[in-house]
Write a protein that holds these residues in place. Structure first.
Motif, PDB file in Angstrom:
ATOM      1  N   PHE A 430       0.582  -1.147  -0.183  1.00 22.64           N
ATOM      2  CA  PHE A 430       0.150  -0.079  -0.100  1.00 22.64           C
ATOM      3  C   PHE A 430       0.950   1.265   0.124  1.00 22.64           C
ATOM      4  CE2 PHE A 430      -3.202  -2.880   1.713  1.00 22.64           C
ATOM      5  CZ  PHE A 430      -4.279  -2.705   1.078  1.00 22.64           C
ATOM      6  N   ASN A 431       2.305   1.104   0.217  1.00 17.90           N
ATOM      7  CA  ASN A 431       2.885   2.161   0.284  1.00 17.90           C
ATOM      8  C   ASN A 431       4.325   2.064  -0.337  1.00 17.90           C
ATOM      9  OD1 ASN A 431       1.246   4.268   2.636  1.00 17.90           O
ATOM     10  ND2 ASN A 431       1.674   1.808   3.184  1.00 17.90           N
ATOM     11  N   PHE A 432       4.040   1.810  -1.548  1.00 17.91           N
ATOM     12  CA  PHE A 432       5.351   1.224  -2.345  1.00 17.91           C
ATOM     13  C   PHE A 432       6.402   2.292  -2.594  1.00 17.91           C
ATOM     14  CE2 PHE A 432       7.424  -0.112  -6.429  1.00 17.91           C
ATOM     15  CZ  PHE A 432       8.011  -1.450  -5.814  1.00 17.91           C
ATOM     16  N   LEU A 433       6.217   3.522  -2.899  1.00 19.96           N
ATOM     17  CA  LEU A 433       6.943   4.567  -3.099  1.00 19.96           C
ATOM     18  C   LEU A 433       7.625   4.805  -1.771  1.00 19.96           C
ATOM     19  CD1 LEU A 433       5.032   6.960  -5.248  1.00 19.96           C
ATOM     20  CD2 LEU A 433       6.921   5.780  -6.000  1.00 19.96           C
ATOM     21  N   VAL A 434       7.076   4.914  -0.674  1.00 20.44           N
ATOM     22  CA  VAL A 434       7.663   5.129   0.599  1.00 20.44           C
ATOM     23  C   VAL A 434       8.759   3.906   1.048  1.00 20.44           C
ATOM     24  CG1 VAL A 434       7.471   5.414   3.132  1.00 20.44           C
ATOM     25  CG2 VAL A 434       5.778   6.503   1.765  1.00 20.44           C
ATOM     26  N   ALA A 435       8.163   2.617   0.354  1.00 23.20           N
ATOM     27  CA  ALA A 435       9.122   1.407   0.745  1.00 23.20           C
ATOM     28  C   ALA A 435      10.460   1.661  -0.050  1.00 23.20           C
ATOM     29  CB  ALA A 435       8.174   0.272   0.443  1.00 23.20           C
ATOM     30  N   ILE A 436      10.345   2.041  -1.118  1.00 26.46           N
ATOM     31  CA  ILE A 436      11.290   2.141  -2.084  1.00 26.46           C
ATOM     32  C   ILE A 436      12.306   3.478  -1.437  1.00 26.46           C
ATOM     33  CG2 ILE A 436      12.353   3.173  -4.397  1.00 26.46           C
ATOM     34  CD1 ILE A 436      10.832   0.340  -4.618  1.00 26.46           C
ATOM     35  N   VAL A 437      12.067   4.274  -1.061  1.00 26.89           N
ATOM     36  CA  VAL A 437      12.664   5.359  -0.434  1.00 26.89           C
ATOM     37  C   VAL A 437      13.345   4.741   0.835  1.00 26.89           C
ATOM     38  CG1 VAL A 437      12.734   7.562   0.861  1.00 26.89           C
ATOM     39  CG2 VAL A 437      11.587   7.161  -1.171  1.00 26.89           C
ATOM     40  N   PHE A 438      12.693   3.891   1.753  1.00 26.38           N
ATOM     41  CA  PHE A 438      13.329   3.316   2.936  1.00 26.38           C
ATOM     42  C   PHE A 438      14.478   2.328   2.443  1.00 26.38           C
ATOM     43  CE2 PHE A 438      12.993  -0.475   5.806  1.00 26.38           C
ATOM     44  CZ  PHE A 438      13.396   0.025   6.836  1.00 26.38           C
ATOM     45  N   ALA A 439      14.249   1.645   1.593  1.00 24.77           N
ATOM     46  CA  ALA A 439      15.094   0.719   0.840  1.00 24.77           C
ATOM     47  C   ALA A 439      16.470   1.252   0.291  1.00 24.77           C
ATOM     48  CB  ALA A 439      14.452  -0.157  -0.327  1.00 24.77           C
ATOM     49  N   ILE A 440      16.209   2.382  -0.520  1.00 27.05           N
ATOM     50  CA  ILE A 440      17.320   3.285  -0.522  1.00 27.05           C
ATOM     51  C   ILE A 440      18.164   3.796   0.602  1.00 27.05           C
ATOM     52  CG2 ILE A 440      18.060   5.470  -1.830  1.00 27.05           C
ATOM     53  CD1 ILE A 440      15.718   5.179  -3.561  1.00 27.05           C
TER      54      ILE A 440
END
Length: 467
Positions: A430-440
């Motif tokens: 549900f929060n894929f963009l935030v997950a990408i930022v977190f992974a970065i």
């Protein structure tokens, strides 16, 4: 690199030493204070996704996860009373890489939670002073409470206990004031993701609301980071954790139900000050009760804001002391014996987040919602690693002293682990963009980790766990 002599190691250790001053009541104040802002704001964003009834189910599931997690996490905290908290547990269980992952996740949680709370402080002050820009008020809050944390942990903890007690009192006052207008029909109308009946769409909303249910309890584990400053951590920390989580569960249920039953709950979702707005349904905009709630309501936000500054500073301090961050961040103030540089470093990041609308406001969510979600990602990853560390240490270190043992082992930690994995999976969906930022963030941190092995080799030996 040539190892430091014993004399050098002792000198370094003293330079990195924290002062043991905290008692049981102060630790309870930190445990509840770290979290209590979650009762004042943040959770109502979950209503926008799940509705009131759907969010109740989500909140009950998350409360069960936190209860089993805290009973299990307490075993780690009392066995390894270290300022790094989860970083230290994962490091002992899985080595330096495990320590990095847990430490980085915890750092994201504790560095990104304060700007969200600071924005809520700004929103509450804006109700009282419409001409005051909320972001400027948020920055002012950082400056004031960073200074208070630098002055000394004893003063900071005493202040934390006082504002926590006032915050609890204010939540009870809120429930009492809105109770004359309590209508269960207000709470249940549109209670299933905007509908009056349960449907498959209700499941979608309940899963989407998970980060905001977690916000009810986020950061209670921060007491672990005060373990080195506790007088008797093996006794006081279990009492603080257990009584703290029970206090918070009762308050969370009460605030959510009374706010939703006071009037049109849809007007309370997607805002940073749901309690004053709920009270307006009952007493009107110009009532003295409103002014009291705004001023005393600030105590809840301040308690968490102030406590999490304590938490992030100890995490930065512990990571720097162990060589995972630059050593200058681990220096303790010569007079106050507090990690002043770590306090200031986390504050710089938080203030930058407050003023980074265009960078953080994406994916159709508000700035506050995205900051909350980022913090929750860090928390959930840390919960997963901590429970895995508990299972690993039970096998690899069976003779370790465990003043408090997780009850109903392995069921409690297993439930907490599985629930955390479910939360993480749904949050990514549900929060894929935030997950990408977190992974970065994690990936960049890992590159730094690989490039700075020499820092960990040169760190003071008596400040470290064996690798």
């Amino acid at each position: 690199m040539k190892p430091a002599s014993n004399h050098q190691s002792i000198g370094q250790a003293m330079h990195h030493e924290l002062k043991q001053t905290l008692g049981t009541w102060q630790l309870w104040g930190i445990a509840v204070g770290l979290v209590i802002s979650g009762e004042y704001f943040g959770w109502s964003y979950g209503w926008a996704s799940a509705g009131t009834l759907g969010f109740v189910i989500t909140a009950i599931f998350v409360a069960a996860m936190y209860t089993t997690f805290i009973f299990s996490f307490t075993e780690l905290t009392t066995s390894i009373p270290h300022a790094g908290g989860p970083f230290a547990y994962a490091r002992q269980a899985f080595g330096p890489t495990g320590g990095y992952l847990a430490g980085a996740a915890t750092l994201v949680e504790f560095v990104f939670a304060p700007p969200a709370i600071a924005l809520a402080i700004g929103a509450y002050l804006h109700v009282q002073f419409p001409g005051l820009e909320p972001k400027h008020a948020a920055m002012g809050a950082y400056l004031v409470f960073m200074a208070l944390n630098i002055v000394g942990v004893q003063i900071a903890a005493a202040f934390e206990l006082c504002v926590t007690l006032l915050a609890i009192f204010e939540l009870l006052v809120f429930m009492g004031v809105v109770s004359p207008g309590f209508r269960w029909s207000n709470f249940t109308t549109g209670g299933w993701a905007g509908a009056n009946t349960f449907s498959m769409g209700s499941f979608h909303g309940m899963f989407a609301a998970i980060p905001f249910a977690i916000w009810f309890f986020l950061a209670i584990e921060g007491v672990a980071m005060a373990a080195e400053e506790a007088k008797n951590p093996k006794r006081s920390i279990p009492i603080a954790y257990v009584t703290g989580i029970l206090t918070l569960v009762v308050l969370a249920i009460g605030v959510m139900v009374f706010a939703g039953a006071a009037g049109d709950w849809t007007k309370l979702s997607n805002i940073n000050d749901p309690l004053p707005q709920a009270m307006k349904f009952i007493v009107g905009e110009h009532s003295g009760w409103m002014h009291m709630l705004v001023w005393l309501g600030l105590f809840g936000l301040v308690a968490s804001f102030h406590g999490i500054i304590l938490g992030y500073s100890r995490q930065i301090f512990a990571l720097a002391r162990a060589g995972y961050l630059p050593d200058w961040l681990s220096k303790v103030h010569p007079r106050f014996k507090t990690p002043h540089r770590a306090i200031l470093a986390g504050g710089v990041v938080g203030i930058a987040a407050i003023y980074s609308d265009e960078l953080i406001q994406f994916g159709g969510q508000t700035l506050t919602a995205n900051i909350v979600t980022m913090s929750v990602f860090g928390a959930i990853v840390m919960y997963i690693i901590s429970m895995l560390a508990l299972f690993k240490l039970r096998r690899s270190a069976p003779n370790m002293e465990r003043p408090f043992r997780a009850p109903l082992f392995p069921f409690f930690p297993a439930f907490a682990l599985v629930a955390a994995v479910i939360c993480l999976a749904t949050m990514v969906y549900f929060n894929f963009l935030v997950a990408i930022v977190f992974a970065i963030f994690l990936a960049l941190g890992y590159v730094y980790f690989l490039l700075t092995r020499h820092q960990r080799e040169a760190a003071p030996a008596d400040a470290l766990l064996e690798e």
